[in-house]
Design a protein around this motif. Structure first.
Motif, PDB file in Angstrom:
ATOM      1  N   LEU A 135       0.823  -1.207   0.000  1.00  0.00           N
ATOM      2  CA  LEU A 135       0.000   0.000   0.000  1.00  0.00           C
ATOM      3  C   LEU A 135       0.855   1.255   0.000  1.00  0.00           C
ATOM      4  N   SER A 136       0.287   2.327  -0.491  1.00  0.00           N
ATOM      5  CA  SER A 136       0.877   3.650  -0.271  1.00  0.00           C
ATOM      6  C   SER A 136       0.241   4.211   0.999  1.00  0.00           C
ATOM      7  N   ASP A 138      -1.556   6.812   1.127  1.00  0.00           N
ATOM      8  CA  ASP A 138      -2.920   7.166   0.736  1.00  0.00           C
ATOM      9  C   ASP A 138      -3.824   5.932   0.718  1.00  0.00           C
ATOM     10  N   ASP A 139      -3.294   4.792   0.248  1.00  0.00           N
ATOM     11  CA  ASP A 139      -4.076   3.544   0.260  1.00  0.00           C
ATOM     12  C   ASP A 139      -4.449   3.170   1.694  1.00  0.00           C
ATOM     13  N   ASP A 142      -7.152   5.339   2.885  1.00  0.00           N
ATOM     14  CA  ASP A 142      -8.409   4.972   2.218  1.00  0.00           C
ATOM     15  C   ASP A 142      -9.048   3.754   2.886  1.00  0.00           C
TER      16      ASP A 142
END
Length: 195
Positions: A135-136, A138-139, A142
């Motif tokens: 994941l980033s 941001d992921d 989210d």
């Protein structure tokens, strides 16, 4: 409720206080004596911690009990939501987070100890989910936001319904933790060589 006052954060950083708040969500109003019997601690200990929670608005006096000799306590309506700003004292934030994680970990271990005694409906539907995903940041945010959105209608129903459980319903604790693994590609990692 945004909490930035170090004394308020410190007031929450005690496992019994968190247990009392959680219990009052389920059985409110309740006396310190009843809380003590359920939690297995003394009435005096519960009374002290309830007064400390009340000092910062986490619980409130719900009037006298039926016998008029004891005070009852409840979680205020609307229920306080604890959000600790990123700008708050890092040591206190970490202390509260550690208490929460240790308490939730103990709750998970307690459930594992009693899971075999649960009805098949609960035994096969509750439990633990683990995964490792790429994941980033941001992921990860989210997923957290979607997880909170998924739970929100159930939390709202709980808050609206008070302690009135319907047949087959129980209070269920949820805890999510996204914990990134160490940066495996950093230049600071040990070089592996065939010396």
């Amino acid at each position: 409720m945004q909490i930035s006052d170090p004394k308020a954060i410190r007031a929450l950083a005690h496992p019994l206080r968190l247990d009392l708040m959680e219990l009052l969500v389920a059985i409110s109003p309740a006396t310190a004596a009843r809380c003590g019997r359920i939690l297995g601690v003394s009435q005096a200990n519960c009374s002290y911690h309830l007064r400390q929670l009340a000092k910062y608005g986490f619980v409130e006096d719900a009037g006298p009990a039926r016998d008029r000799r004891e005070r009852q306590w409840r979680v205020p309506d609307p229920r306080p939501t604890v959000r600790i700003p990123a700008s708050s004292d890092a040591v206190l934030r970490r202390q509260l987070e550690q208490v929460v994680v240790e308490r939730e970990t103990q709750g998970i271990l307690d459930y594992l100890d009693r899971r075999d005694g649960e009805s098949p409906d609960w035994r096969n539907r509750a439990g633990i989910v683990t995964a490792v995903a790429v994941l980033s940041a941001d992921d990860a945010a989210d997923i957290r936001d979607k997880w909170q959105a998924l739970l929100e209608p159930y939390v709202a129903r709980t808050e609206a319904g008070g302690a009135q459980l319907q047949p087959g319903q129980r209070y269920v604790r949820y805890f999510m933790a996204a914990t990134p693994l160490p940066d495996l590609d950093s230049e600071d990692s040990d070089d592996e060589s065939d010396d």
